[in-house]
Scaffold this active site. Structure first.
Site, PDB file in Angstrom:
ATOM      1  N   ASP A  91      -1.316  -1.186   6.077  1.00  0.00           N
ATOM      2  CA  ASP A  91      -1.596  -0.772   7.451  1.00  0.00           C
ATOM      3  C   ASP A  91      -3.066  -0.462   7.692  1.00  0.00           C
ATOM      4  OD1 ASP A  91      -1.623   1.546   5.869  1.00  0.00           O
ATOM      5  OD2 ASP A  91      -1.171   2.801   7.598  1.00  0.00           O
ATOM      6  N   ASP A 132       0.859  -1.175   0.000  1.00  0.00           N
ATOM      7  CA  ASP A 132       0.000   0.000   0.000  1.00  0.00           C
ATOM      8  C   ASP A 132       0.903   1.237   0.000  1.00  0.00           C
ATOM      9  OD1 ASP A 132      -2.362   1.526   0.250  1.00  0.00           O
ATOM     10  OD2 ASP A 132      -2.051   1.672   2.405  1.00  0.00           O
TER      11      ASP A 132
END
Length: 1346
Positions: free
Chosen positions: A959, A499
């Protein structure tokens, strides 16, 4: 039947009909492919004038822009020859197609929810199984755990017995339970087998208990629910569809909720969607006008009986269609009215909503994916090897049984007087002997190996937890291995899917540099030594700003340079930032963190944005308060790439302030000041090389007469009912001409610490890093350059080039990357790929198109129908350049072997599978792949495609909650303990505090674990065969009677004590190089990617080596024993010599293969030999023989044999013959490798080869200089100029909004102190202004004119 369609310009569009309500249907145009449309254009405004609600499927509907995404179908030949979906079995094998069908099925308006009426909602049922029905609407309870109390035992056993080794052991245990064939006691295998199952089940149970705790924490979060006539505190799990809830600032939305009202003007509600699209900028939702005006008190909400009819639950995060039925009227709803589960309420004191989807029906939960049983490549290989070994044992047993059958037949013929000893027939005896051989040879698949492997995995996981180099002190966060069975697979990763927001970046925008009138101002070099802030003179200064430049500060405070004054005045005026005062402090809330950073910089330099009204803005300029009248506000959008504000200053002069992309502003500058242009362009280029996000600033003074004339044209454009947006853009463009350049700003999107070193190290280790994010393309590309994933010498394939290559793929009959010229023998060109989630969907979920159509219009702006006048003039030239570039690309790719000429068609694959394979093959050739605007399901789809078609080990790291699906799908999931919740961690296999720790996790712990496990398995196979193959040779001399050669206690304790400690040392502490050298030489990591250390060839080597050792030990001893009758008087003495020779031979082998010698290793060797001596002496003692003679038959066998010196020489000879030839062979092989390195090593490294310049394929760095302007979303200009966003007097909605009963800290502890639950999912793919104030004036900006 009413039908709403998206009309084409000359031919009808493909459409679908969905039932809405009796007598009403909505026809939707399917999401068109990149090669089907030239751009996404809008409906004519007359469609809206009829009062019809235009709805479309797909990925758009981001609030903030009220009009539907426009599509243009006027390109010839793009839709008339293609079906909507492939028919028949063509879709089989596609990963994405089944999900697409499910989304289509769920688009019908069959979901009915009535407010404040659980009885009505509970009456709906759906078929569950056969005649059994269940409630259609789920409650708000979530369960992400794999097991429950009842399913744990059967499900866990089912998973464990997917391992062939467990089935093998179970089969052997069953055979051991038959007395006639058992050669060993049944409990010798049953007891450790049960222990092994218990250990693995306990590990799975502990992991699942953590998931249960996380679920319990989330389900028990508090929220306020309307019960009777008041709002009461309930738990999230108690929510049901139709319930009305009240949310306060900083609350997390517990379900998918229809916004009904809020304390903000016009019932706006601001939300933070960092856990959904990775963006921290605020977004707004707005309640329907009818509920905003009618639901003004709790009493009205109690009597609210509205019914929402909408689509079935689905995973499309930013798409919602439905309508509200209330008091006989229908009111259209879209995604701008919905608060999704996981969003956080910001800047809104209180809001009220109605639950539409709850629990697993919510969009975020629909995107979370399922828990997958993760197994390593070595584990799967061992499964296959167990089957091979078992097949080998069956063949050997059958061969030995044939020998036994011949022997028994001959024995009965010669010795008929002892026939009563054979009570069974020859066939029965043969079958029993065959089973006995299976039991006897079953130790070739020793259970102790799997026991030891569990301890090795556990130990290597503990080492990860103990590594202080991966401890993050600011958060007091060590690394943690949450899955103890994947440690060796960490050393085989080839693809890392990461990400962006919160993973690669800190998501903190900082003002770094600026260029004013050709002069560049950067941070002072000595700023780190300065203790006192230079902004103490400014009472409004923000202490968080780190930028300090004494020269610039002096120029600002001197007030002498007009350009400097106008520069900072522009930043303080030209924006859509909202300001609030709290505790005498100014709090800025912006549509993007970049905007806030610029306004904050101006604030610290003395130009303070203080307040704004509908038609004015107040600025404090170096202590002097000045009020500017806002005459017009022209907001950012993806076509304009700039924003302008037309203001009248207190002196009465009119000024236009503009900021935007350099490629847009430079074309609108006056022809003066060319020197300043040159210096500013040089500064922009320098900023771009430093990967800073840039923005150009310009202004001009407007004459009163010019303004009056322009205002008339503006009012006329604003009054249009058709093509209003296009007319307004043209009017704006007329004003935004002949500007004077002020300078440029540079903002840094700060990367996490150590990102550059980590990514470079991973790339050197042949690990490809792909970025999968929900953020905007330009932002992600800028970060790609900042992380050095992308470089200037790379050939960056965008969607049009990808389409060109895929065209060549289909023309060449699906042999994209395997032409005559192999990449290994051709020039290596550095390529990268940048795609969007929408392009991925259109590529994989759509029917195959002819290549010409695929390429025509793939890279167009799908958001704006209007083009700049200058751009229109270059349409033909741009199209020509694109065509030439595509042709050049295809020709060049063919020349380097990427596109073959003629191959046979691969007809056995469906079109979907062929598209997927083509995409993955092309992407795998790229050094970096960046996927933007990705939904959680799309992230998981990318990972699944790479796993399916590349057969490689994948790792996903993120996350946020929108990374959960990707983390679950990848072979290894790594969760970062960031600011966006703990769901990524809860669903991960490893937890890290920073991305930079991934370098050590893979290159040190991963490579060590892989090397240790491989060496452990190879040695274990060798030592098992070396000691147990003698049972086969002994069978030829024992009448094929399956009599064991060794003492039974030697068989039991051989793997448990005599050889276990050195093996355990290898698995836990072996090192070929140190941790520092592993990081310095990441190229060593490629051994795991190529499966070099353990594969079928290594297994055959270990098999051959063990067989040779057993042959030497048995036949050398047998040959010598024929001339030495006294020491070898019985087979027990012979067995002792063979056993000792085998034990010492395998001990010498472990000494030779171990590279990391420590005191612990020496102790392991000594203790292993001591165990053998002590236990052998005890088991052959008279005391134990006297107690159980059948269990301890080898009375004094070892003592009698080893008392002869000649026997010691025999043992030494056997050990020497087993050790010296192998040692010589290894030394010779290493010397040969040094003299004759592999051809691959002679070739120049791929990283050092740059792409040759290709015509029409060059990219200018200028296109990424103003990534901020390209990626900036439309702000709140419409809301500001219409006064919608601005607070009015408190009497508005006083009954409802006066209730500010915020719970105490103790009550809100779970919701405010814990990390958000599933808060990140997907990017907003469309950029639509939110519809407000009915649907009026959503097409354009209507500035407040006086």
């Amino acid at each position: 039947m009413a039908r709403l369609t998206l009309p084409g310009a000359g031919e009808p569009a493909l459409s679908r009909s969905y039932p809405m309500a009796p007598g009403t249907h909505v026809t939707q145009t399917p999401a068109l492919l990149p090669w089907e449309v030239s751009s996404a254009r809008g409906l004519p405004d007359r469609e809206r004038s009829r009062g019809e609600k235009v709805m479309r499927p797909g990925m758009g509907d981001t609030p903030g822009r009220g009009r539907a995404q426009r599509r243009c179908l006027n390109k010839p030949g793009t839709s008339e020859n293609y079906k909507l979906r492939p028919e028949g079995p063509a879709s089989r094998g596609s990963l994405a197609y089944s999900e697409d069908l499910e989304e289509e099925k769920n688009s019908a308006f069959t979901w009915e929810v009535k407010a404040n009426d659980r009885t009505y909602n509970d009456q709906f049922r759906e078929k569950a199984f056969l005649c059994w029905q269940r409630k259609k609407y789920k409650d708000n309870t979530i369960h992400t755990a794999k097991y429950n109390f009842f399913s744990f035992l059967p499900l866990n056993l089912y998973e464990q017995f997917h391992r062939m080794s467990n089935l093998y052991f179970l089969f052997i245990i069953i055979l051991q339970g038959v007395p006639e064939i058992s050669t060993l006691p049944w409990f010798t295998l049953f007891t450790p087998f049960v222990c092994l199952l218990v250990i693995r089940a306990t590990r799975d149970l502990v992991d699942d208990i953590g998931r249960h705790r996380s679920d319990r924490t989330v389900n028990n979060r508090p929220c306020q629910v309307l019960v009777g006539k008041s709002f009461l505190w309930k738990k999230w799990k108690d929510l049901c569809v139709g319930d009305l809830i009240r949310l306060h600032k900083d609350n997390i939305v517990p379900a998918d909720v229809l916004l009904l009202a809020s304390t903000e003007p016009s019932s706006l509600c601001y939300v933070e969607t960092a856990d959904i699209d990775g963006e921290t900028n605020l977004k707004f939702r707005q309640a329907p006008r009818v509920t905003h005006h009618e639901l003004t008190s709790i009493r009205n909400m109690t009597s609210f009986q509205g019914k929402v009819v909408c689509e079935e639950p689905n995973s499309r995060m930013h798409h919602f269609m439905g309508h509200l039925k209330w008091e006989g009227k229908k009111y259209s709803l879209d995604s701008g009215n919905i608060l999704l589960r996981g969003c956080k309420i910001r800047n809104t004191d209180t809001c009220y909503g109605m639950v539409i989807y709850a629990g697993f029906d919510t969009k975020i939960m629909r995107n979370c994916g399922k828990i997958h049983l993760k197994r390593t490549k070595i584990d799967r290989l061992m499964n296959r090897l167990v089957m091979l070994i078992f097949a080998f044992l069956v063949l050997i047993s059958m061969a030995l049984t044939l020998g036994f059958r011949d022997m028994v037949t001959e024995f009965k013929a010669k010795h008929h007087y002892v026939a009563e000893k054979h009570v069974h027939s020859v066939t029965t005896e043969s079958f029993l002997i065959s089973c006995s051989f299976l039991i006897l040879l079953s130790v070739m698949v020793p259970m102790s190996a799997f026991f030891t492997a569990e301890f090795i995995h556990l130990g290597n996981s503990i080492f990860v937890n103990w590594d202080v180099q991966m401890y993050y002190e600011p958060q007091d966060m060590p690394a943690k291995a949450r899955n103890t069975s994947l440690s060796d697979q960490l050393g085989q990763v080839e693809y890392v899917f990461s990400d962006k927001t919160g993973t690669l970046t800190q998501n903190v925008m900082t003002f770094r540099k600026c260029c004013i009138d050709g002069i560049v101002y950067g941070p002072d070099e000595e700023e780190a030594l300065r203790k006192e802030s230079p902004y103490l003179w400014n009472k409004f200064a923000d202490g968080k700003l780190l930028f300090q430049n004494a020269r610039l500060l002096g120029a600002v405070r001197s007030k002498e340079d007009r350009m400097v004054r106008e520069f900072w005045r522009l930043l303080a005026i030209c924006h859509t930032v909202m300001v609030q005062k709290k505790d005498n402090q100014l709090l800025y809330q912006a549509a993007s963190p970049d905007e806030e950073a610029l306004v904050t910089a101006a604030r610290n330099l003395g130009y303070v944005f203080l307040a704004r009204t509908q038609d004015s803005i107040t600025v404090v300029e170096l202590g002097e308060e000045r009020v500017y009248q806002v005459l017009a506000m022209m907001d950012f959008n993806s076509a304009r790439k700039r924003m302008s504000v037309l203001v009248r200053n207190p002196e009465g002069s009119i000024y236009l302030y503009t900021k935007g992309a350099d490629i847009v502003l430079f074309d609108r500058l006056c022809k003066k000041g060319l020197e300043e242009w040159t210096t500013t362009e040089e500064a922009l280029t320098s900023f771009a090389k430093q990967t800073l996000r840039t923005l150009c600033l310009a202004y001009k003074k407007v004459d009163e007469d010019t303004y009056v004339e322009w205002r008339q044209r503006h009012q006329e454009a604003s009054a249009l009912h058709q093509n209003r947006a296009q007319a307004l853009h043209q009017v704006y463009d007329e004003m935004e001409q002949n500007l004077q350049l002020l300078g440029a700003t540079a903002i840094e999107d700060r990367l996490q610490d150590g990102i550059l070193e980590t990514i470079q190290c991973l790339k050197q280790g042949n690990i490809k890093v792909w970025v999968l994010t929900g953020d905007k393309p330009e932002t992600v590309v800028n970060i790609g350059f900042a992380c050095q994933l992308l470089s200037e010498d790379m050939l960056i394939l965008e969607e049009q080039e990808i389409a060109q290559v895929l065209e060549a793929y289909w023309e060449s009959n699906n042999n994209l990357l395997s032409g005559k010229g192999s990449l290994k023998n051709q020039l290596q060109v550095k390529m990268a790929m940048v795609i969007s989630g929408e392009f991925l969907d259109q590529l994989l979920l759509s029917p195959s198109k002819e290549p010409r159509v695929l390429v025509q219009n793939v890279n167009v702006d799908t958001e704006e129908s209007w083009q700049e006048p200058g751009e229109r003039r270059t349409d033909f030239l741009q199209a020509r350049r694109t065509s030439l570039r595509g042709q050049t690309l295809r020709t060049w790719l063919g020349s380097v072997g990427l596109v073959p000429q003629n191959k046979e068609s691969n007809t056995h694959e469906s079109p979907q599978v062929r598209r997927e394979r083509a995409f993955v093959e092309l992407a795998s050739r790229c050094r970096a792949v960046i996927c933007c605007r990705m939904t959680p399901k799309q992230k998981a789809l990318i990972v699944a495609l790479v796993k399916k078609y590349q057969n490689v080990v994948t790792l996903a790291i993120g996350d946020g909650a929108n990374d959960v699906n990707m983390i679950k799908t990848a072979d290894i999931g790594v969760g970062l303990a960031g600011k966006e919740g703990t769901q990524a961690v809860q669903n991960s296999d490893y937890m890290l505090a920073q991305f930079c720790f991934l370098r050590r996790l893979l290159l040190v712990h991963g490579r060590w674990s892989y090397m240790r496990v491989c060496k452990f398995l190879r040695y274990f196979i060798y030592k098992t065969l070396a000691s147990m193959m003698v049972q086969i040779w002994f069978a030829f001399y024992s009448g094929f009677t399956a009599q064991p050669l060794y003492e039974s206690w030697f068989l039991v304790l051989f793997n448990l004590l005599y050889t276990s400690l050195p093996v355990l040392y290898i698995g836990l502490f072996e090192q070929d190089v140190s941790a520092e050298q592993s990081l310095e030489l990441p190229q060593l990591y490629s051994a795991g990617q190529k499966d070099e250390l353990f594969n079928y060839w290594v297994f055959l080597q270990a098999f051959a080596h063990g067989t040779a050792t057993s042959l030497v030990n048995f036949f050398m001893t047998l040959w010598i024993s024929q001339g030495m009758s006294e020491p070898f008087s019985d087979y027990q003495s012979f067995a002792v010599v063979v056993a000792l020779s085998g034990l010492l031979s395998i001990t010498m082998e472990v000494i030779l293969i171990t590279k990391h010698w420590t005191v612990l290793f020496m102790l392991a060797i000594v203790f292993s030999l001591c165990f053998y001596v002590v236990i052998t002496w005890a088991s052959q003692s008279f005391w134990l023989f006297n107690i159980a003679p059948k269990s301890f038959p080898f009375l004094y066998a070892g003592r009698n044999v080893l008392s002869h010196p000649s026997i010691l020489l025999v043992v030494l000879l056997n050990v020497s013959l087993n050790t010296l030839p192998v040692l010589a062979l290894r030394v010779s092989y290493q010397a040969f490798k040094k003299k004759h390195p592999k051809e691959e090593e002679k070739e120049a490294p791929a990283e050092g080869i740059a792409a040759e310049p290709l015509p029409y394929l060059r990219r200018e760095s200028r296109t990424r200089r103003s990534s901020y302007a390209f990626s900036h979303r439309e702000g709140y200009a419409d809301l500001i100029t219409q006064g919608t966003i601005l607070r009015r007097s408190p009497e508005v909605n006083s009954d409802t909004l006066a209730d500010h009963s915020v719970p105490c800290d103790a009550e809100l502890a779970p919701s405010t102190k814990e990390s958000p639950w599933y808060q990140r999912s997907l990017s907003f793919l469309g950029k639509k202004r939110h519809q407000h104030q009915g649907k009026a004036s959503s097409e354009g900006v209507r500035p407040p004119l006086r």
